[in-house]
Design a protein around this motif. Structure first.
Motif, mmCIF file in Angstrom:
data_model
loop_
_atom_site.group_PDB
_atom_site.id
_atom_site.type_symbol
_atom_site.label_atom_id
_atom_site.label_comp_id
_atom_site.label_asym_id
_atom_site.label_seq_id
_atom_site.Cartn_x
_atom_site.Cartn_y
_atom_site.Cartn_z
ATOM 1 N N SER A 150 0.836 -1.221 0.000
ATOM 2 C CA SER A 150 0.000 0.000 0.000
ATOM 3 C C SER A 150 0.854 1.249 0.000
ATOM 4 C CB SER A 150 -0.904 0.105 1.207
ATOM 5 O OG SER A 150 -1.418 -1.041 1.623
ATOM 6 N N GLY A 151 1.928 1.262 0.766
ATOM 7 C CA GLY A 151 2.793 2.430 0.812
ATOM 8 C C GLY A 151 3.484 2.684 -0.511
ATOM 9 N N ILE A 152 3.968 1.617 -1.159
ATOM 10 C CA ILE A 152 4.602 1.764 -2.464
ATOM 11 C C ILE A 152 3.589 2.306 -3.468
ATOM 12 C CG2 ILE A 152 5.630 0.519 -4.418
ATOM 13 C CD1 ILE A 152 6.810 -1.441 -2.292
ATOM 14 N N ALA A 153 2.402 1.718 -3.491
ATOM 15 C CA ALA A 153 1.358 2.152 -4.419
ATOM 16 C C ALA A 153 1.023 3.624 -4.202
ATOM 17 C CB ALA A 153 0.113 1.278 -4.261
ATOM 18 N N ARG A 154 0.908 4.019 -2.950
ATOM 19 C CA ARG A 154 0.551 5.412 -2.629
ATOM 20 C C ARG A 154 1.650 6.371 -3.075
ATOM 21 N NH1 ARG A 154 2.497 8.296 1.128
ATOM 22 N NH2 ARG A 154 3.239 6.531 2.349
ATOM 23 N N VAL A 155 2.881 6.102 -2.678
ATOM 24 C CA VAL A 155 4.003 7.001 -2.995
ATOM 25 C C VAL A 155 4.195 7.114 -4.507
ATOM 26 C CG1 VAL A 155 6.527 7.202 -2.868
ATOM 27 C CG2 VAL A 155 5.220 6.758 -0.798
#
Length: 168
Positions: A14-19
């Protein structure tokens, strides 16, 4: 600020997708339509695709602060002596604090160890964040590439290259 550069795990999806989604949209916001941005982000930065790309080594490193993803880099060896940077995004709260530099260094070190002589990156023309970042790290402009999206929008990317064989 304690930044840890680590191999991504499923809990980082989720963090990778968001950033990456936010960073990419900021890069093309005045260049490509919202329709195309939504379509492209839905393809590249959905959780299944990011997880698959982690499993396939496309995202070799993430930057964490207090366990939260604040940066991600994607890249791979694309030839016997060539490494490519596919994506490099840092949460805007943490930009200009060395996070991107550390992510690029980690990827570069791996690519050199795997036999890379040169490293390439493609940057959207007019990307006032990315172009100076890569030029400051020895990348030199090689060519402009005129492109057209599947929605018919025209834009230009810039291909940069640097020699990395003696960097470690």
């Amino acid at each position: 600020m304690n930044v840890n550069i680590v191999k991504p795990r499923p809990e980082h999806v989720s963090g990778i997708a968001r950033v990456c989604d936010v960073g990419w949209r900021q890069t093309v916001e005045s260049i490509l339509s919202d329709k195309y941005q939504n379509q492209n982000a839905a393809f590249w930065y959905n959780h299944d695709k990011v997880l698959s790309d982690i499993d396939n080594g496309i995202y070799p490193h993430v930057a964490l602060i207090d366990g939260e993803v604040v940066g991600a880099i994607g890249g791979a060896k694309t030839g016997p002596e060539r490494g490519d940077v596919f994506v490099l995004y840092v949460d805007e709260t943490y930009r200009y604090q060395g996070v991107g530099r550390r992510l690029l260094a980690a990827l570069t070190e791996e690519q050199i160890a795997d036999g890379a002589f040169e490293q390439w990156v493609s940057v959207e023309k007019g990307n006032w964040r990315g172009i100076p970042f890569y030029e400051a790290r020895g990348f030199e402009l090689q060519r402009e590439q005129k492109k057209e999206t599947d929605t018919g929008e025209k834009h230009v990317t810039l291909a940069f290259r640097r020699v990395v064989k003696d960097m470690i």
